[in-house]
Design an enzyme around this catalytic site. Structure first.
Site, PDB file in Angstrom:
ATOM      1  N   GLU A 178       0.818  -1.223   0.000  1.00  0.00           N
ATOM      2  CA  GLU A 178       0.000   0.000   0.000  1.00  0.00           C
ATOM      3  C   GLU A 178       0.851   1.272   0.000  1.00  0.00           C
ATOM      4  OE1 GLU A 178      -2.809   0.155   3.227  1.00  0.00           O
ATOM      5  OE2 GLU A 178      -3.886   1.865   2.370  1.00  0.00           O
ATOM      6  N   LYS A 205      -6.937  -1.116  11.677  1.00  0.00           N
ATOM      7  CA  LYS A 205      -6.329  -1.458  10.382  1.00  0.00           C
ATOM      8  C   LYS A 205      -5.144  -0.538  10.112  1.00  0.00           C
ATOM      9  CE  LYS A 205      -5.824  -1.259   5.690  1.00  0.00           C
ATOM     10  NZ  LYS A 205      -5.003  -0.295   4.927  1.00  0.00           N
ATOM     11  N   ASP A 243       5.040 -14.563  11.278  1.00  0.00           N
ATOM     12  CA  ASP A 243       3.696 -15.063  10.957  1.00  0.00           C
ATOM     13  C   ASP A 243       2.680 -13.941  11.219  1.00  0.00           C
ATOM     14  OD1 ASP A 243       1.182 -16.280  11.017  1.00  0.00           O
ATOM     15  OD2 ASP A 243       1.952 -18.142  11.883  1.00  0.00           O
ATOM     16  N   HIS A 264      -2.270  10.576   0.852  1.00  0.00           N
ATOM     17  CA  HIS A 264      -2.332   9.183   0.415  1.00  0.00           C
ATOM     18  C   HIS A 264      -2.526   9.107  -1.095  1.00  0.00           C
ATOM     19  CE1 HIS A 264      -3.216   4.932   0.494  1.00  0.00           C
ATOM     20  NE2 HIS A 264      -4.385   5.145  -0.081  1.00  0.00           N
TER      21      HIS A 264
HETATM   22  C1  LIG Z   1       1.761  10.819   2.955  1.00  0.00           C
HETATM   23  C2  LIG Z   1       2.241  11.928   3.870  1.00  0.00           C
HETATM   24  C3  LIG Z   1       3.444  11.443   4.685  1.00  0.00           C
HETATM   25  C4  LIG Z   1       2.629  13.145   3.052  1.00  0.00           C
HETATM   26  O1  LIG Z   1       2.792  14.236   3.877  1.00  0.00           O
HETATM   27  P1  LIG Z   1       3.478  15.583   3.379  1.00  0.00           P
HETATM   28  O2  LIG Z   1       3.145  16.646   4.355  1.00  0.00           O
HETATM   29  O3  LIG Z   1       3.139  15.813   1.943  1.00  0.00           O
HETATM   30  O4  LIG Z   1       4.987  15.177   3.480  1.00  0.00           O
HETATM   31  P2  LIG Z   1       6.307  16.041   3.274  1.00  0.00           P
HETATM   32  O5  LIG Z   1       6.644  16.027   1.825  1.00  0.00           O
HETATM   33  O6  LIG Z   1       6.235  17.352   3.980  1.00  0.00           O
HETATM   34  O7  LIG Z   1       7.365  15.124   4.048  1.00  0.00           O
HETATM   35  C5  LIG Z   1       7.298  14.918   5.447  1.00  0.00           C
HETATM   36  C6  LIG Z   1       8.031  13.634   5.754  1.00  0.00           C
HETATM   37  O8  LIG Z   1       7.240  12.509   5.349  1.00  0.00           O
HETATM   38  C7  LIG Z   1       8.080  11.532   4.744  1.00  0.00           C
HETATM   39  N1  LIG Z   1       7.718  11.428   3.330  1.00  0.00           N
HETATM   40  C8  LIG Z   1       6.787  12.150   2.676  1.00  0.00           C
HETATM   41  N2  LIG Z   1       6.684  11.761   1.393  1.00  0.00           N
HETATM   42  C9  LIG Z   1       7.571  10.770   1.222  1.00  0.00           C
HETATM   43  C10 LIG Z   1       7.926   9.951   0.121  1.00  0.00           C
HETATM   44  N3  LIG Z   1       7.353  10.098  -1.080  1.00  0.00           N
HETATM   45  N4  LIG Z   1       8.873   9.020   0.290  1.00  0.00           N
HETATM   46  C11 LIG Z   1       9.469   8.866   1.486  1.00  0.00           C
HETATM   47  N5  LIG Z   1       9.185   9.609   2.569  1.00  0.00           N
HETATM   48  C12 LIG Z   1       8.229  10.550   2.447  1.00  0.00           C
HETATM   49  C13 LIG Z   1       9.508  11.994   4.940  1.00  0.00           C
HETATM   50  O9  LIG Z   1      10.015  11.476   6.145  1.00  0.00           O
HETATM   51  C14 LIG Z   1       9.332  13.476   5.018  1.00  0.00           C
HETATM   52  O10 LIG Z   1      10.347  14.115   5.769  1.00  0.00           O
HETATM   53  P3  LIG Z   1      11.840  14.296   5.177  1.00  0.00           P
HETATM   54  O11 LIG Z   1      12.554  13.063   5.632  1.00  0.00           O
HETATM   55  O12 LIG Z   1      11.716  14.364   3.680  1.00  0.00           O
HETATM   56  O13 LIG Z   1      12.322  15.537   5.820  1.00  0.00           O
HETATM   57  C15 LIG Z   1       1.117  12.388   4.869  1.00  0.00           C
HETATM   58  O14 LIG Z   1       0.053  12.918   4.133  1.00  0.00           O
HETATM   59  C16 LIG Z   1       0.584  11.278   5.743  1.00  0.00           C
HETATM   60  O15 LIG Z   1       1.193  10.863   6.713  1.00  0.00           O
HETATM   61  N6  LIG Z   1      -0.634  10.794   5.433  1.00  0.00           N
HETATM   62  C17 LIG Z   1      -1.226   9.641   6.109  1.00  0.00           C
HETATM   63  C18 LIG Z   1      -1.035   8.454   5.212  1.00  0.00           C
HETATM   64  C19 LIG Z   1      -1.521   7.155   5.801  1.00  0.00           C
HETATM   65  O16 LIG Z   1      -1.945   7.065   6.934  1.00  0.00           O
HETATM   66  N7  LIG Z   1      -1.457   6.119   4.976  1.00  0.00           N
HETATM   67  C20 LIG Z   1      -1.925   4.807   5.312  1.00  0.00           C
HETATM   68  C21 LIG Z   1      -2.872   4.351   4.245  1.00  0.00           C
HETATM   69  S1  LIG Z   1      -4.500   4.899   4.542  1.00  0.00           S
HETATM   70  C22 LIG Z   1      -5.121   3.586   5.521  1.00  0.00           C
HETATM   71  O17 LIG Z   1      -5.070   2.480   5.111  1.00  0.00           O
HETATM   72  C23 LIG Z   1      -5.456   3.723   6.994  1.00  0.00           C
HETATM   73  C24 LIG Z   1      -6.574   4.556   7.494  1.00  0.00           C
HETATM   74  C25 LIG Z   1      -6.347   5.977   7.151  1.00  0.00           C
HETATM   75  O18 LIG Z   1      -7.844   4.172   7.003  1.00  0.00           O
HETATM   76  C26 LIG Z   1      -6.533   4.321   9.002  1.00  0.00           C
HETATM   77  C27 LIG Z   1      -7.501   5.151   9.770  1.00  0.00           C
HETATM   78  O19 LIG Z   1      -8.583   5.493   9.251  1.00  0.00           O
HETATM   79  O20 LIG Z   1      -7.199   5.402  10.976  1.00  0.00           O
HETATM   80  N1  LIG Z   2      -1.474 -21.066  15.342  1.00  0.00           N
HETATM   81  C1  LIG Z   2      -0.237 -20.684  14.942  1.00  0.00           C
HETATM   82  O1  LIG Z   2       0.090 -19.488  15.027  1.00  0.00           O
HETATM   83  C2  LIG Z   2       0.721 -21.708  14.412  1.00  0.00           C
HETATM   84  C3  LIG Z   2       1.907 -21.278  13.862  1.00  0.00           C
HETATM   85  N2  LIG Z   2       2.847 -22.186  13.423  1.00  0.00           N
HETATM   86  C4  LIG Z   2       4.118 -21.782  12.815  1.00  0.00           C
HETATM   87  O2  LIG Z   2       5.168 -22.072  13.765  1.00  0.00           O
HETATM   88  C5  LIG Z   2       6.345 -21.363  13.421  1.00  0.00           C
HETATM   89  C6  LIG Z   2       6.999 -20.775  14.634  1.00  0.00           C
HETATM   90  O3  LIG Z   2       7.248 -21.772  15.588  1.00  0.00           O
HETATM   91  P1  LIG Z   2       8.521 -21.701  16.539  1.00  0.00           P
HETATM   92  O4  LIG Z   2       8.268 -22.577  17.691  1.00  0.00           O
HETATM   93  O5  LIG Z   2       8.848 -20.296  16.826  1.00  0.00           O
HETATM   94  O6  LIG Z   2       9.660 -22.233  15.562  1.00  0.00           O
HETATM   95  P2  LIG Z   2      10.737 -23.381  15.642  1.00  0.00           P
HETATM   96  O7  LIG Z   2      10.232 -24.634  16.257  1.00  0.00           O
HETATM   97  O8  LIG Z   2      11.293 -23.480  14.273  1.00  0.00           O
HETATM   98  O9  LIG Z   2      11.841 -22.723  16.579  1.00  0.00           O
HETATM   99  C7  LIG Z   2      11.791 -22.802  17.961  1.00  0.00           C
HETATM  100  C8  LIG Z   2      12.931 -23.675  18.482  1.00  0.00           C
HETATM  101  O10 LIG Z   2      14.180 -23.050  18.203  1.00  0.00           O
HETATM  102  C9  LIG Z   2      15.128 -23.425  19.177  1.00  0.00           C
HETATM  103  N3  LIG Z   2      15.884 -22.240  19.607  1.00  0.00           N
HETATM  104  C10 LIG Z   2      17.177 -21.957  19.317  1.00  0.00           C
HETATM  105  N4  LIG Z   2      17.543 -20.762  19.815  1.00  0.00           N
HETATM  106  C11 LIG Z   2      16.460 -20.247  20.455  1.00  0.00           C
HETATM  107  C12 LIG Z   2      16.211 -19.042  21.181  1.00  0.00           C
HETATM  108  N5  LIG Z   2      17.160 -18.098  21.369  1.00  0.00           N
HETATM  109  N6  LIG Z   2      14.984 -18.833  21.677  1.00  0.00           N
HETATM  110  C13 LIG Z   2      14.002 -19.732  21.506  1.00  0.00           C
HETATM  111  N7  LIG Z   2      14.173 -20.899  20.850  1.00  0.00           N
HETATM  112  C14 LIG Z   2      15.401 -21.173  20.326  1.00  0.00           C
HETATM  113  C15 LIG Z   2      14.383 -24.091  20.331  1.00  0.00           C
HETATM  114  O11 LIG Z   2      14.581 -25.442  20.500  1.00  0.00           O
HETATM  115  P3  LIG Z   2      15.404 -26.594  19.687  1.00  0.00           P
HETATM  116  O12 LIG Z   2      16.734 -26.010  19.314  1.00  0.00           O
HETATM  117  O13 LIG Z   2      15.469 -27.670  20.686  1.00  0.00           O
HETATM  118  O14 LIG Z   2      14.563 -26.954  18.510  1.00  0.00           O
HETATM  119  C16 LIG Z   2      12.913 -23.813  19.991  1.00  0.00           C
HETATM  120  O15 LIG Z   2      12.053 -24.827  20.398  1.00  0.00           O
HETATM  121  C17 LIG Z   2       5.908 -20.292  12.432  1.00  0.00           C
HETATM  122  O16 LIG Z   2       6.295 -20.696  11.134  1.00  0.00           O
HETATM  123  C18 LIG Z   2       4.379 -20.325  12.532  1.00  0.00           C
HETATM  124  O17 LIG Z   2       3.808 -19.906  11.312  1.00  0.00           O
HETATM  125  C19 LIG Z   2       2.644 -23.535  13.543  1.00  0.00           C
HETATM  126  C20 LIG Z   2       1.476 -24.011  14.077  1.00  0.00           C
HETATM  127  C21 LIG Z   2       0.389 -23.158  14.519  1.00  0.00           C
END
Ligand SMILES: CC(C)(COP(=O)([O-])OP(=O)([O-])OC[C@H]1O[C@@H](n2cnc3c(N)ncnc32)[C@H](O)[C@@H]1OP(=O)([O-])[O-])[C@@H](O)C(=O)NCCC(=O)NCCSC(=O)C[C@@](C)(O)CC(=O)[O-]
Ligand SMILES: NC(=O)C1=CN([C@@H]2O[C@H](COP(=O)(O)OP(=O)(O)OC[C@H]3O[C@@H](n4cnc5c(N)ncnc54)[C@H](OP(=O)(O)O)[C@@H]3O)[C@@H](O)[C@H]2O)C=CC1
Length: 441
Positions: A92, A276, A292, A390
């Site tokens: 998006e 969202k 995940d 946006h």
């Molecule tokens: C879109 C902006 C940021 C423009 O805003 P603007 O005022 O035109 O931005 P600007 O040109 O003055 O720039 C400000 C800063 O924004 C960044 N920026 C700005 N443009 C760019 C670009 N092209 N590429 C990379 N970075 C950008 C950048 O950090 C920049 O600072 P800088 O670093 O340049 O000094 C602003 O209008 C905004 O924040 N709008 C909101 C957008 C949004 O929320 N989008 C999500 C999708 S909509 C949705 O799905 C969710 C929703 C809305 O339904 C959720 C809800 O209802 O609560």
């Molecule tokens: N409902 C859900 O959300 C479900 C999700 N999944 C899937 O399961 C996956 C994630 O499972 P997850 O258990 O995380 O993965 P893994 O089983 O691949 O990894 C966990 C294992 O890694 C080892 N390990 C090594 N280093 C570490 C550390 N620093 N911290 C913790 N564990 C460590 C551990 O044991 P050892 O070395 O003995 O293996 C541990 O059991 C995802 O792909 C997810 O999509 C699966 C089923 C249902």
């Protein structure tokens, strides 16, 4: 707050990469690689799409190819005094720009503050056919230590890392469509794993013991995605001055954000959209790091409904000094090991860019991005409206849909945005005029 390993990676990173937007994708990648250590493989994984088909074939079934999404970098993030560059994978427009914009405002006001609970998940073991559910509950709790030991015997690695099963809970449902039901919860610290496989293995391993203790039958043995014990939190405090725009006074924007927050607190139709917007940021980090996102989504919406009524995940208030204060607390079951986090080269590179050292740190950063995203949407909604910023960025997509390519995309998008008329038919007209060498009206 539970202590987590403090990040030592990328200590000197400055996330304020000015003008990144004006570079080509390859130049941006070089700029990022100047700041965080990426090797040739990482750069190839990011710049070349990320996932070779042989690897993809090992990840899921019946693979016929790969499906790629854009990977962007949100700049300007300061979290707990450290700068982060945030990899975000999302389809998006305006999401990455919006996060970067709010992070720019927040960094000038001290940055995001985060905390989290220990990475604790629940596994559920369903017990059916219990005549005396309350008596059975007592018998299970009496065997708590033995059940914990049996669960931990299955994952010595996790236990050696300080994790493992820590507790047992028993939930009684006296009446269900299939009679009384007991649900045993294993409370498991999964350290740096998302933990699903880990806790599922433990749940399956203790099932025979639960049957022996209760004399009843165990059916489901599976984690709960309602990860209510694994919470990450983020907070911002922003001065009204930092929020002012050409057309809006800062205090007015802050009040507008608080009013928008109140709307989402009382009305589930609005809360769904509000949340969202938060998930725009959260999911983009979750996807980029190979985690995940279905699990995170399920946890988020279960948490949003925990009072029995669906509500917003964030709160926005004005403090005694007149600052806008935003907070977000939500379940965040993310891993640095397991799942695709270690197999997907693009995810590995994204984690290198972030430089997080624990799953808890990743969870906190992700929640900070969710809060920034919500702040961006509410700021826009409470001032100029969502469409201005946006749609100006969405205009590039519309130009592509209309058939523009190369330099045409920017030219057509700029013309659409300038006229506040972002439509495919208008883009087609502009394109045709441009290609015929004529002026457009
Ligand atoms: C879109 C902006 C940021 C423009 O805003 P603007 O005022 O035109 O931005 P600007 O040109 O003055 O720039 C400000 C800063 O924004 C960044 N920026 C700005 N443009 C760019 C670009 N092209 N590429 C990379 N970075 C950008 C950048 O950090 C920049 O600072 P800088 O670093 O340049 O000094 C602003 O209008 C905004 O924040 N709008 C909101 C957008 C949004 O929320 N989008 C999500 C999708 S909509 C949705 O799905 C969710 C929703 C809305 O339904 C959720 C809800 O209802 O609560
Ligand atoms: N409902 C859900 O959300 C479900 C999700 N999944 C899937 O399961 C996956 C994630 O499972 P997850 O258990 O995380 O993965 P893994 O089983 O691949 O990894 C966990 C294992 O890694 C080892 N390990 C090594 N280093 C570490 C550390 N620093 N911290 C913790 N564990 C460590 C551990 O044991 P050892 O070395 O003995 O293996 C541990 O059991 C995802 O792909 C997810 O999509 C699966 C089923 C249902």
């Amino acid at each position: 707050m539970v202590e987590r390993k403090q990040s030592r990676t990328h200590p000197g990173v400055n996330s304020r990469l000015e003008n990144l937007r004006n570079l080509s994708p390859a130049e941006r990648l070089d700029r990022v690689a100047d700041v965080v250590p990426l090797d040739a493989c990482d750069k190839q994984a990011i710049g070349g799409g990320g996932l070779p088909s042989a690897l993809a074939n090992g990840m899921i079934e019946n693979v016929i190819g790969t499906f790629t999404l854009p990977l962007g970098i949100a700049t300007n993030f300061t979290i707990n005094g450290r700068d982060y560059l945030i990899p975000m994978s999302v389809e998006e427009p305006s999401v990455v720009a919006a996060a970067s914009y709010m992070a720019r405002i927040v960094r000038a006001c001290g940055g995001f503050r985060t905390s989290s609970t220990a990475p604790v998940m629940r596994a559920q073991v369903q017990v059916l056919g219990v005549g005396d559910p309350h008596g059975a509950r007592m018998r299970i709790l009496r065997e708590r230590e033995a059940i914990i030991a049996a669960a931990n015997a299955r994952d010595k690695v996790l236990v050696s890392l300080g994790g493992g099963c820590k507790d047992v809970e028993v939930h009684v449902f006296e009446e269900t469509p299939v009679g009384p039901m007991l649900v045993v919860h294993l409370i498991v610290d999964v350290r740096d794993a998302m933990g699903a496989n880990t806790v599922n293995t433990m749940a399956e391993s203790v099932a025979p013991m639960i049957e022996d203790i209760t004399g009843a039958v165990v059916r489901l043995r599976i984690l709960s995605n309602f990860a209510d014990l694994r919470l990450a939190r983020a907070m911002v405090a922003v001065t009204p001055d930092a929020l002012k725009t050409e057309d809006h006074e800062g205090g007015q924007v802050a009040r507008g954000i608080v009013e928008a927050s109140a709307f989402a607190a009382v009305d589930p139709y609005r809360a769904a959209t509000h949340n969202k917007g938060i998930m725009n940021g959260v999911d983009a980090v979750v996807v980029a790091t190979g985690n995940d996102w279905r699990a995170v989504e399920a946890g988020a919406h279960a948490w949003a409904s925990r009072s029995g009524r669906y509500r917003s995940l964030t709160n926005w208030e004005i403090d005694a000094k007149g600052n806008l204060v935003g907070t977000l607390e939500m379940p965040m079951a993310l891993g640095l090991v397991g799942g695709a986090t270690r197999t997907h080269p693009g995810a590995r590179a994204a984690l290198k860019i972030l430089g997080v050292e624990s799953a808890q740190e990743l969870a906190e950063v992700t929640v900070a991005v969710g809060l920034a995203q919500n702040m961006a949407a509410l700021r826009a909604l409470a001032s100029e409206g969502i469409q201005k910023g946006h749609m100006a960025l969405h205009a590039r997509n519309i130009a592509i849909v209309a058939g523009a390519s190369g330099d045409e995309i920017g030219t057509v998008a700029a013309a659409l945005a300038a006229a506040h008329d972002v439509r495919v038919d208008r883009a087609r007209e502009l394109l045709e005029t441009m290609r015929n060498g004529g002026a457009s009206n």
